[in-house]
Write an enzyme that holds these catalytic residues in place. Structure first.
Site, PDB file in Angstrom:
ATOM      1  N   ARG A 109       0.882  -1.188   0.000  1.00 15.26           N
ATOM      2  CA  ARG A 109       0.000   0.000   0.000  1.00 15.26           C
ATOM      3  C   ARG A 109       0.904   1.218   0.000  1.00 15.26           C
ATOM      4  NH1 ARG A 109      -5.345   1.290   3.507  1.00 15.26           N
ATOM      5  NH2 ARG A 109      -6.106  -0.081   1.854  1.00 15.26           N
ATOM      6  N   HIS A 136      -7.321   0.668  -6.488  1.00 16.57           N
ATOM      7  CA  HIS A 136      -7.537  -0.207  -5.322  1.00 16.57           C
ATOM      8  C   HIS A 136      -8.217  -1.493  -5.813  1.00 16.57           C
ATOM      9  CE1 HIS A 136      -7.779  -1.417  -1.300  1.00 16.57           C
ATOM     10  NE2 HIS A 136      -8.686  -0.597  -0.803  1.00 16.57           N
ATOM     11  N   GLN A 139     -10.110  -4.083  -3.526  1.00 20.77           N
ATOM     12  CA  GLN A 139     -11.423  -3.659  -3.032  1.00 20.77           C
ATOM     13  C   GLN A 139     -12.511  -3.922  -4.069  1.00 20.77           C
ATOM     14  OE1 GLN A 139     -12.092  -2.205   0.189  1.00 20.77           O
ATOM     15  NE2 GLN A 139     -14.111  -2.877  -0.514  1.00 20.77           N
ATOM     16  N   ASP A 233     -17.305   6.844  -1.467  1.00 21.52           N
ATOM     17  CA  ASP A 233     -16.038   6.731  -0.720  1.00 21.52           C
ATOM     18  C   ASP A 233     -15.817   8.060  -0.003  1.00 21.52           C
ATOM     19  OD1 ASP A 233     -13.502   5.911   0.134  1.00 21.52           O
ATOM     20  OD2 ASP A 233     -12.581   6.003  -1.854  1.00 21.52           O
ATOM     21  N   CYS A 273     -16.284   1.216   0.549  1.00 22.33           N
ATOM     22  CA  CYS A 273     -15.093   0.429   0.869  1.00 22.33           C
ATOM     23  C   CYS A 273     -14.690   0.559   2.342  1.00 22.33           C
ATOM     24  CB  CYS A 273     -13.936   0.829  -0.041  1.00 22.33           C
ATOM     25  SG  CYS A 273     -13.426   2.555   0.103  1.00 22.33           S
ATOM     26  N   ARG A 301     -13.285  -9.005   1.575  1.00 21.35           N
ATOM     27  CA  ARG A 301     -11.885  -8.698   1.262  1.00 21.35           C
ATOM     28  C   ARG A 301     -11.018  -9.916   1.564  1.00 21.35           C
ATOM     29  NH1 ARG A 301      -9.785  -3.497   1.224  1.00 21.35           N
ATOM     30  NH2 ARG A 301      -7.838  -4.564   0.753  1.00 21.35           N
TER      31      ARG A 301
END
Ligand code: CP
Ligand code: NVA
Length: 318
Positions: A109, A136, A139, A233, A273, A301
């Site tokens: 990340r 991402h 996700q 988000d 998310c 996830r």
């Protein structure tokens, strides 16, 4: 890598896999999740090690990868910028060469996608994008798996459950939005995108070949009309904190509320998310309401990433 499994793959963007690979990974995720729910031991990654490198904060990504790897019989090394030489300017290619000689798979990340790409270029082992400024993919993998679980196709084919759907994106044209566009182009659905002006998505930055897989709406409520899934988000992603106040003013109208959900399809789902800010990008009524599947989405996830690591390390199982 498994002996004989010579084609090393990375997972740096959603478009790194073909549609049939997604069909396989979704199927494996379903099987792996069922085993987990039944407390069945499944340890195909015994003696394998995952290195997780975090240059930004995380709750879900860390717990899902770490718990997932242990459940599959492997182990995990957790590194952050603050407690490794990564924060002291060791060249990324040197870090990649060294770390990838000691572990079997790496999750990163970080900020710019180019850092991840460079790490992958010098890595001997598969590298997974655990979020960058641009993308991402893990996700969206979980989000699509969650959609398939909640709204399966009559054929039983996960790709049929996704094809032709309308996904509405309300908010920032960020890493999540870019990844939705890649998924739409690859898997054949449409994204209705509504962002404040100045925060639009850009087909080139999203890495899609043509803009036919998404439609832009200035009014978020218009964008929600007929949606199978409404998703949003945070207004300010990690790394953009200095813009927080400006963004709070710009995004005020981009809060998913019951009026927006009311114009979506009657059986539309809501996803986020996480982490979420109730009263900003979504109301409490929506995120805690009956159409929200955010907790399944978060749990998934772990299941999809277990399937992803299994696939990257062992290839397709016969
Ligand atoms: N959704 C997500 O990636 O959450 P974390 O930032 O907690 O990992
Ligand atoms: N867009 C958000 C997602 C967090 C999981 C960020 O990059 O901070």
């Amino acid at each position: 890598m498994k002996p004989g499994h010579s084609l090393m793959k990375h997972y740096l963007q959603f478009k790194d896999f073909r549609a049939e690979e997604y069909a396989y990974v979704f199927d494996r995720a379903r099987i792996i999740k069922k085993r987990f729910k039944n407390y069945e031991r499944y340890t195909p990654l015994t003696d394998r090690t995952l290195a997780m490198i975090f240059e930004k904060a995380s709750t879900r990504t860390r717990v899902s990868f770490e718990a997932g790897m242990y459940q599959m019989g492997g182990s995990v090394v957790h590194l952050t910028t603050g407690d490794s030489q990564l924060g002291r300017a060791e060249p990324i290619e040197d870090s990649a060469r060294v770390i990838s000689r000691m572990v079997d798979i790496v999750m990163i990340r970080t900020f710019g996608q180019e850092k991840l790409e460079k790490f992958a270029q010098y890595s001997r082992v598969p590298v997974i994008n655990g979020l960058t400024n641009e993308f991402h993919p893990c996700q969206i993998l979980a989000d699509l798996f969650t959609l398939v679980e909640h709204r399966p196709a009559a054929s039983g084919d996960p790709l049929d459950a996704i094809k032709g759907k309308v996904v509405t994106w309300v908010g920032d044209g960020n890493n999540m939005a870019n990844t939705w566009l890649q998924a739409a182009e690859l898997l054949g659905f449409t994204v209705h995108v509504s962002t404040p002006s100045g925060y639009e998505v850009n087909a080139e930055l999203a890495g899609i070949a043509d803009a036919g897989c998404y439609k832009v709406f200035s009014d978020p409520r218009e964008a929600c009309k007929g949606a199978d899934l409404v998703t949003t988000d945070v207004w300010t992603s990690m790394g953009y904190e200095a813009e927080n106040e400006v963004r709070r003013a710009a995004f005020k109208q981009w809060c998913v509320d019951e009026a927006m959900m009311g114009v979506a399809k009657a059986d539309a789902l809501f996803m986020h998310c996480l982490p979420a800010h109730r009263g900003e990008e979504v109301t409490a009524e929506v995120i805690d309401g009956p159409q929200s599947v955010v907790w399944d989405e978060a749990e998934n996830r772990m299941h999809v990433q277990k399937a992803l690591m299994e696939y990257l390390l062992l290839g397709k199982l016969a």
